[in-house]
Design an enzyme around this catalytic site. Sequence first.
Site, PDB file in Angstrom:
ATOM      1  N   PHE A  63       2.596   7.296   1.497  1.00  0.00           N
ATOM      2  CA  PHE A  63       3.749   7.959   0.887  1.00  0.00           C
ATOM      3  C   PHE A  63       3.344   8.916  -0.230  1.00  0.00           C
ATOM      4  O   PHE A  63       4.175   9.667  -0.724  1.00  0.00           O
ATOM      5  CB  PHE A  63       4.714   6.929   0.297  1.00  0.00           C
ATOM      6  CG  PHE A  63       5.109   5.842   1.266  1.00  0.00           C
ATOM      7  CD1 PHE A  63       5.791   6.147   2.430  1.00  0.00           C
ATOM      8  CD2 PHE A  63       4.781   4.515   1.021  1.00  0.00           C
ATOM      9  CE1 PHE A  63       6.150   5.154   3.325  1.00  0.00           C
ATOM     10  CE2 PHE A  63       5.140   3.512   1.906  1.00  0.00           C
ATOM     11  CZ  PHE A  63       5.823   3.830   3.058  1.00  0.00           C
TER      12      PHE A  63
ATOM     13  N   PRO B  45       0.826  -1.214   0.000  1.00  0.00           N
ATOM     14  CA  PRO B  45       0.000   0.000   0.000  1.00  0.00           C
ATOM     15  C   PRO B  45       0.856   1.258   0.000  1.00  0.00           C
ATOM     16  O   PRO B  45       1.858   1.352   0.723  1.00  0.00           O
ATOM     17  CB  PRO B  45      -0.807  -0.131   1.297  1.00  0.00           C
ATOM     18  CG  PRO B  45      -0.897  -1.602   1.529  1.00  0.00           C
ATOM     19  CD  PRO B  45       0.418  -2.158   1.059  1.00  0.00           C
ATOM     20  N   CYS B  46       0.435   2.226  -0.817  1.00  0.00           N
ATOM     21  CA  CYS B  46       1.264   3.418  -1.019  1.00  0.00           C
ATOM     22  C   CYS B  46       0.646   4.687  -0.447  1.00  0.00           C
ATOM     23  O   CYS B  46       1.246   5.756  -0.521  1.00  0.00           O
ATOM     24  CB  CYS B  46       1.509   3.625  -2.517  1.00  0.00           C
ATOM     25  SG  CYS B  46      -0.011   3.915  -3.469  1.00  0.00           S
ATOM     26  N   GLN B  47      -0.565   4.594   0.129  1.00  0.00           N
ATOM     27  CA  GLN B  47      -1.282   5.808   0.514  1.00  0.00           C
ATOM     28  C   GLN B  47      -0.492   6.681   1.490  1.00  0.00           C
ATOM     29  O   GLN B  47      -0.605   7.901   1.468  1.00  0.00           O
ATOM     30  CB  GLN B  47      -2.643   5.449   1.116  1.00  0.00           C
ATOM     31  CG  GLN B  47      -3.652   4.926   0.108  1.00  0.00           C
ATOM     32  CD  GLN B  47      -3.505   3.441  -0.166  1.00  0.00           C
ATOM     33  OE1 GLN B  47      -2.549   2.802   0.282  1.00  0.00           O
ATOM     34  NE2 GLN B  47      -4.463   2.863  -0.893  1.00  0.00           N
TER      35      GLN B  47
END
Length: 512
Positions: free
Chosen positions: A92, A88-90
């Site tokens: 960053f 999951p990238c949320q």
Amino acid sequence: MLLNKRTDRSMPVAIDLFAGGGALTVGLKRAGFTVLAAVEIEEHAFATYTANHPEIRAFKQDIRTVKGDALKALAPDRMVDLLAGCPPCQGFTSLTSKYRRYDLRNDLVREMTRLVEEIKPKTFMMENVPGLARRGKPLLNEFRERIERLGYTVTIEVLQVADYGVPQNRRRLVVLGSLGCQIPIPLPTHSKDGKKGLAPWRTVKDTIGSLPEPILLADAKERSTFERSNWHLVRSLSEMNKRRLKHAKPGATWIKIPEALRPECHKGTYRGFRNVYGRMAWDEVAPTITGGCTTLSKGRFGHPEIERTISVREAALLQTFPADYKIDTPYMEYACNIVGNALPCDFAEAVAKECFKALRAGTTMSRWPGNAQQEHTTFGGLNRGELMSRVLSTGNQTTERQLAYLLRKEGLTGWRRHQMLPGRPDFVWPKMKVAVFVDGCFWHGHNCRNLTPKTNFKAWRDKIEKTRARDLRANHSLRQQGWKVIRIWECRLTKAPAQCLLRIRRKLEDSS
């Protein structure tokens, strides 16, 4: 039928972590991999994955509870060729940067690290937002250091997916690793202006221009046509939002909308998110598709001509999902998240193909040249020891001169030679803090060809291992001082100079 450990070994096998709705798996399959297993915890994404990939062993499970040994057991000979994942990238992304809160999902990067350590695949690929190299830099550095200690050669680059045929402006950070070789970054197939013999970027019109008008979600449910809609559905817009769209210029920001029609929070001196309440442009790529892709206030998701947003299916096509890909949920919010959180299928395929080619070339089977078949060789009457002493004395000058010539030819200036830095990089750009090493394949342990001495086998092995350890220490020291490090194998410089120059150019552009 679910795949098991008797899977045909003629094709390389892969495992998809953080699998979402299965876009990465689509790319892996197209690239030639047999996908053995996938892990995904979110209910609607998991349902979508299994609806489209029923033959794959899918685990609806928290990644933190997954054991590497259980996944290895599914592979022939307990050997996994590629471990792929998009944590999951949320936490960053630039969209959340203003909140400055720590997102617990950030720690899932460490789960990717753990599973690489437990499974020890021949290759791995990880994708995330470019913010992982900035806001998440400590996590990325930790990941790299732990992985390199296992003997992996790691490449990290930020790529524009539009350069690989995806009709969307979306920059992604790609991390590739391999035991025994460096996996090159794929060369672009498209360019913004269509120059240098490449196709022009694919546009919104190329992708969704011929689709019929979608149905309103509310109407589809009332008329019982939801099941037949293929998620070519849109939300109802308020009258105010329709008026805003009438004034929005395709490809422009909300600043083109009269102030009287803007939301209160966007009036006056506000200069925040500029991509909201806007339209896409037919002759451009789409903006980054997110989980808010059918909500006007969450991005420039207005249709280029009509007073509506794009539909879920249109968003999926802009993410290069197949036209008939099932989105197995009755809820608009979850459907948008499945599409918006995906790695574009075409981009996943382009990156996975580089891993596939490295595996097919047979250069990922060992940690160092000592594992290759041994051979006693003489060159021009010199024995191996005499030859190696001469190689050492030249300081790898031939390949360094070759790279210097290519840099000048490409117009890449501003570099300096042999600065007093950890490891003595061969080329440095002091202003950008970019350091480039050109590594000789024998001395630095590249398994690209048989260079293993038969005599004094252990002594040569120990010498090479010490060199590799010294390289890792130099990389770590430089990164601690804020330098970006590129290592180029001499064989890659000879066989694929364009790829080597592209890596350097991208690193310089990211640092400027």
